[in-house]
Design an enzyme around this catalytic site. Structure first.
Site, PDB file in Angstrom:
ATOM      1  N   THR A 160       0.790  -1.217   0.000  1.00  0.00           N
ATOM      2  CA  THR A 160       0.000   0.000   0.000  1.00  0.00           C
ATOM      3  C   THR A 160       0.825   1.271   0.000  1.00  0.00           C
ATOM      4  O   THR A 160       0.361   2.313  -0.461  1.00  0.00           O
ATOM      5  CB  THR A 160      -0.890  -0.001   1.254  1.00  0.00           C
ATOM      6  OG1 THR A 160      -0.096  -0.496   2.344  1.00  0.00           O
ATOM      7  CG2 THR A 160      -2.077  -0.922   1.089  1.00  0.00           C
ATOM      8  N   LEU A 185      -2.452  11.693   1.391  1.00  0.00           N
ATOM      9  CA  LEU A 185      -1.128  11.776   2.021  1.00  0.00           C
ATOM     10  C   LEU A 185      -0.015  11.699   0.986  1.00  0.00           C
ATOM     11  O   LEU A 185       1.046  12.298   1.158  1.00  0.00           O
ATOM     12  CB  LEU A 185      -0.971  10.658   3.046  1.00  0.00           C
ATOM     13  CG  LEU A 185      -2.002  10.695   4.181  1.00  0.00           C
ATOM     14  CD1 LEU A 185      -1.860   9.459   5.078  1.00  0.00           C
ATOM     15  CD2 LEU A 185      -1.858  11.969   5.010  1.00  0.00           C
ATOM     16  N   GLU A 212     -10.135   1.050  -0.102  1.00  0.00           N
ATOM     17  CA  GLU A 212     -11.329   0.248  -0.342  1.00  0.00           C
ATOM     18  C   GLU A 212     -12.390   1.051  -1.084  1.00  0.00           C
ATOM     19  O   GLU A 212     -13.176   0.490  -1.848  1.00  0.00           O
ATOM     20  CB  GLU A 212     -11.847  -0.303   0.984  1.00  0.00           C
ATOM     21  CG  GLU A 212     -10.792  -1.178   1.640  1.00  0.00           C
ATOM     22  CD  GLU A 212     -11.259  -1.905   2.872  1.00  0.00           C
ATOM     23  OE1 GLU A 212     -10.668  -2.952   3.178  1.00  0.00           O
ATOM     24  OE2 GLU A 212     -12.185  -1.442   3.552  1.00  0.00           O
TER      25      GLU A 212
END
Lengths: 734, 316
Positions: free
Chosen positions: A472, A619, A694
């Site tokens: 991720t 981010l 998600e």
């Protein structure tokens, strides 16, 4: 740190490092093969041996007897450990089915033995020699049958299984336009690249284990329970993970078998689950049957919305919360949701990327498309008409920040939505072309997360947390967070993850990892800043951390100097107070898809995809985009090909490999575009970020389904939308 | 995988002799199918005879004006060969529709013909399978059968032959050349090479014990539009639900074989005679004896539609 009121301005808002498109700090390690995955730890001085699992050959029943004599005599074999040998074990808190031990067989390929040998090949060959006599029992494997006896559980993950507001039945009957349809979604497999794998090494009563786990502390606790050893005696590491998607949230058999195998063989043992085990031995996303009812005025205003869902699991298991999003996504005065759990004796159903919302949105967002058509209102507009800025079941609760409308409008503009025609109206050569849209929705979850941050005499910041990076980008966003907080370039930050010796983090799951783990790092950095200020005699409120220095008034001190030879450290945990009670936190988006359907064969191929996401502060746009693009790809598989085929007579998933369970390949994936709304959500955390991983999946498959309808005029309500479900409705080409 | 002994054969004749003398021996060339089957213990040879060095790896013209393809010619090389691309485009297209670049680099011409079914029950050694273990029963029948055969099936087996290449070979009237254990040679028309399952689905070809495939020959080029249409759930790296390999002449006559529907590439002379009358009558004749399951009944319609698309393309 208690996060108990909305964030105000803080050092993260400088956005010198956070929010910047920083390439993965572990990218080079991965690209050059130096990032070690679970099975790859190899110390030439350690005499590793290999364990190979044996899975149950029946779906339900008992082991009558086992004959391991031939296996034990096979070349290279060091130990054979059977489920009967280890006997009944306590089950981990997060496991529904037992992983290993005892004579009961709860599902196909449940582990019944592990064979340990000098080489992998010897272990595999000997495993084939284990003979098991079973007493088979009749099981339930067909959800359509089992739903008739489904039960209403007491609660579903802390929420009620049913909700009702107003008079749904009355409003549904009274409405001028209403719609009622039933949809199905199949069982799905995580099918991540890296299979479950563990290396176990015993030193007396202490166990060291390298594995592939999304949640370090959950695994460690459940392994301790299953093995009946003290948790403190287990050192568990999972620094690099080749994908998880929820399949590695919970302790799996590889770790248990490696531990038992290593104990019996008195050698360090490596166990990787063979690919078929990933399907029938581990967990999967359960199939659902969903009924959606929507009623509206001619203006498009929804007056009643209802969503019911049925799914199955082993006794003691849980349901797929597929109606959950319908409690929050659209307005409507009269509402109902209900979820029911049937007993099935297939392998354990459990979390897979966006559990609940992913299959729930697959149904709800087709229903919205169908209803829009019935109302003769554009589906983008229909969704906008029914936007709500408050929790529609509890109108006193506003959303912390909700910009679904902008996602839909911007997406429609960028995608060229106005070019969409009537169903089956556009053709290019042999291709029927269609456009589809769906909303994206996924809740923003908050879980505690801790970290430790150290500053050394060279000015290097080292972050330690048991957070995991399942591909991720956790390493990178955590480094960005620490660099921003401490005012140093990212090169001055070292990030160490995935080790049970480090403070317990949120872990990777539920799209909560990025926001929660970086907030844990933020909290630890606040402590470190205080320690530095205190040591220098600064008032920590006035101290500015910038350019590798700490400054207060006219005085500035390089961080390296401030650290001194001993260094300084800060450690903290973020705890989440009740902000989520007063404000609903969710993430939003819109998916737009263009498909082509072959007019003769009914093959559907994606031509273009766009996702617009409103998920708080982004981010790192590179890693966030990668998450969304990956999720969109998963949504393509979910829409078009992925289905674990149940043999309802024999009780197992038949297509248990990557040849039979078809995830998308490169040739299936066209140009994908992702747009992030420029927003922050001060209710979510000091990072003002929310989950994204998600969200990118929720709604994609329905957008594809809707595009296929627009292309062909054939409405398919049973996923995946394979050609056999389309060709009956396509024009004659012979 | 069970332990096995290994030898490199020195000649075709020696390979045939060695294999005939040991019922537990198997030939290995590319190994792209056999090695997987050995790892899963679906195949458990105790001896492997490596035929990679036998030199039957050339593509050359025949006296009749056709082409002889050595048994060991790799799929990649065959698909890229100038003669094949120019005169037998159907074969090149079928090859490139199958597997992946990596697999095609290893897979051989003979090995492709001899690859085994991808029936998932054949692959799961916990389940009965007449093809894997004679007389144990068929677990596919009554199970998950979406991919399975609709025609030429038996009560013992409903598996399909998975090859794309073989469909093209069938449409192009290939002939398989072999050497038997006694050194004698024979030529087997591809029509007769693969068997239907009947009561003995474990016997898939007419090859005798030890018999080595040395080459596949193609007759002189027949021209026409050569089309291979493979239909599948994803765009690449999937076995065909249905595939159509066709050579269509300007007068509407032609040759057509269908993959994904039977235990062998499916071609019927009476059906082919219907080609000028269109896809529907041709498909009806091809599938006159079809016995589909509930789950694969769609293949009947899909063959008709795919053939329709192919004939339209041929006319275009």
């Amino acid at each position: 740190m208690q996060f108990d009121k909305p964030a105000t301005t803080n050092p993260i808002d400088r956005l010198k490092v956070v929010g910047q498109p920083v390439h993965r700090i572990d990218g080079q390690l991965k690209a050059t093969g130096r990032a070690k995955y679970a099975y790859e730890w190899h110390d030439p001085n350690v005499p590793y041996v290999y364990g190979y699992p044996v899975g149950a050959a029946i779906a339900k029943g008992h082991i009558v007897s086992m004959d391991v004599s031939a296996a034990k005599e096979a070349p290279g074999v060091l130990a054979v450990v059977t489920a009967l040998d280890v006997g009944e074990r306590k089950k981990g808190k997060f496991n529904t089915a037992k992983l290993f031990g005892g004579s009961e067989i709860q599902h196909y390929h449940q582990a019944v033995a592990v064979v340990v040998a000098e080489t992998f090949e010897q272990a595999r060959a000997a495993a084939a020699l284990v003979r098991v006599e079973y007493a088979e029992e009749i099981g339930a494997f067909d959800l359509k049958d089992a739903m008739k006896t489904a039960i209403k559980p007491k609660d579903v993950g802390g929420a009620p299984p049913d909700t009702a507001v107003g008079d749904f039945d009355g409003a549904f009957k009274a409405a001028p336009v209403s719609f009622d349809a039933t949809y199905t979604t199949p069982d799905q497999s995580h099918s991540m690249m890296e299979p479950h794998a563990s290396i176990a090494v015993w030193d007396g009563e202490a166990l060291t284990i390298w594995t592939s786990a999304q949640m370090i502390d959950w695994w460690r606790s459940d392994l301790a329970t299953t093995l009946d050893v003290e948790k403190e005696k287990i050192h568990l590491m999972s620094p690099f993970i080749g994908g998880g998607f929820g399949g590695k949230l919970f302790l799996r058999a590889d770790a248990v078998l490696a531990a038992f195998g290593a104990k019996a063989a008195r050698r360090p043992v490596k166990v990787a689950l063979p690919r078929p085990f990933m399907v029938n031995n581990t967990t999967h996303r359960p199939a659902t049957i969903q009924r959606v009812r929507i009623a509206a005025e001619h203006t498009g205003k929804i007056t009643a919305i209802g969503h019911e869902s049925w799914s199955g699991d082993l006794p003691g298991g849980q349901l797929e919360t597929a109606a959950m999003q319908t409690r929050l996504l659209y307005a409507g005065e009269n509402r109902m949701t209900a979820m029911r759990l049937a007993t099935l004796d297939l392998a354990e159903g459990n979390a897979m990327r966006a559990p609940g919302e992913a299959p729930g949105m697959m149904a709800l967002e087709i229903a919205m498309d169908e209803m829009a058509e019935k109302l003769d209102i554009d589906p983008v507009e229909f969704r906008i008409i029914n936007d709500t800025q408050v929790d529609p079941e509890k109108p006193e609760r506003p959303f912390s920040h909700r910009d679904l409308v902008s996602c839909l409008r911007l997406g429609a503009e960028r995608f060229g939505w106005s070019d969409r025609g009537r169903p089956a109206s556009r053709r290019e050569g042999n291709w029927l072309i269609g456009l589809g849209v769906a909303a994206a929705f996924r809740n923003n979850l908050l879980v505690p997360s801790a970290a430790r941050v150290r500053l050394d005499h060279e000015g290097v910041i080292t972050v330690e947390t048991d957070m995991t990076d399942i591909g991720t980008g956790s390493y990178t966003i955590i480094a960005q967070t620490a660099a921003e907080m401490m005012g140093v370039p990212i090169e001055k930050v070292v990030v160490r993850l995935g080790d049970s010796r480090f403070p317990v983090s949120a872990g990777s799951g539920g799209q909560f990892g990025a926001n929660c783990s970086t907030t844990g790092v933020y909290a630890a950095c606040v402590k470190l800043r205080e320690a530095i200020a205190q040591k220098l005699g600064f008032n920590s409120e006035d101290a500015t951390f910038e350019n590798g220095e700490v400054r207060s008034g006219n005085r500035s001190v390089p961080l390296a100097e401030a650290a001194g030879s001993e260094g300084l450290a800060g450690e903290d945990t973020v705890e989440w107070a009740k902000l989520a009670d007063s404000h609903q936190q969710s993430t939003f988006g819109a998916h737009f898809v263009e498909v082509g359907v072959d007019i003769a064969t009914g093959e559907s191929r994606i031509r273009r995809m766009l996702a617009v996401c409103a998920a708080g502060r982004i981010l790192n746009p590179i890693t966030a985009r990668s998450q969304v693009v990956g999720a969109m790809t998963m949504g393509v598989g979910s829409a078009l090909s992925e289905e674990l085929a149940v043999d309802v007579g024999r009780g197992f998933f038949v297509n248990h490999d990557l040849a039979g369970y078809e995830v998308p390949v490169h040739a299936d994936i066209p140009h994908q575009e992702v747009i992030f709304m420029d927003e922050t959500d001060p209710y979510s955390s000091p990072m003002k970020a929310k989950g994204i991983a998600e969200l990118g999946l929720c709604g994609v498959s329905a957008a594809i389904a809707n595009a296929i309808y627009n292309a062909t005029g054939v409405r398919v309500r049973e996923y995946p939308i394979t050609l056999d479900k389309l060709i009956g409705g396509l024009p004659d080409v012979t | 995988m069970r332990a096995f002994t290994y030898e490199r054969a020195s000649s075709v004749e020696a390979a045939a002799k060695a294999a005939a003398s040991n019922s537990q021996a198997r030939f290995i060339a590319g190994g792209t199918n056999l090695l997987d089957l050995m790892k899963l213990e679906i195949e458990t040879p105790t001896h492997l005879i490596d035929i990679n060095g036998l030199g039957v790896d050339k593509i050359e013209g025949t006296q009749e004006g056709g082409v002889r393809i050595g048994a060991l010619v790799r799929n990649t090389d065959l698909a890229a060969h100038e003669t094949i691309r120019r005169d037998y485009g159907l074969l090149s297209r079928a090859l490139l529709a199958g597997a992946s670049g990596q697999l095609r680099n290893k897979a051989t011409t003979a090995g492709n013909l001899l690859q085994r079914t991808r029936c998932p029950y054949f692959y799961d050694t916990n389940q009965p399978c007449n093809k894997r273990q004679q007389g144990s029963g068929c677990s596919a029948i009554g199970g998950f059968t979406r991919q399975h055969a609709v025609v030429g099936t038996s009560d013992a087996c409903i598996a399909t032959h998975p090859s794309d290449m073989a469909v093209a070979m069938r449409a192009l009237d290939a002939v398989v050349e072999t050497v038997k254990a006694d050194g004698s040679r024979r030529s087997v028309p591809i029509e007769d090479f693969h068997r239907l399952p009947g009561d003995t689905p474990h016997i898939e070809t007419v090859l005798e014990a030890g018999e080595v495939v040395t080459a596949v020959t193609l007759p002189p080029p027949v021209g026409g539009k050569q089309i291979y249409r493979k239909v599948r759930d994803r765009a690449s790296y999937a076995f065909a639900l249905v595939s159509v390999g066709a050579v269509i002449q300007s007068d509407g006559t032609g040759q057509v074989a269908v993959g994904g529907i039977a235990h062998k590439p499916w071609r019927i002379a009476t059906a082919e005679a219907e080609l000028p009358r269109g896809a529907k009558s041709t498909a009806d004749a091809l599938l006159a004896d079809a016995r589909p399951t509930e789950q694969n009944r769609f293949k009947i319609d899909l063959v008709r539609r795919t053939l329709g698309a192919v004939l339209t393309e041929a006319r275009g």
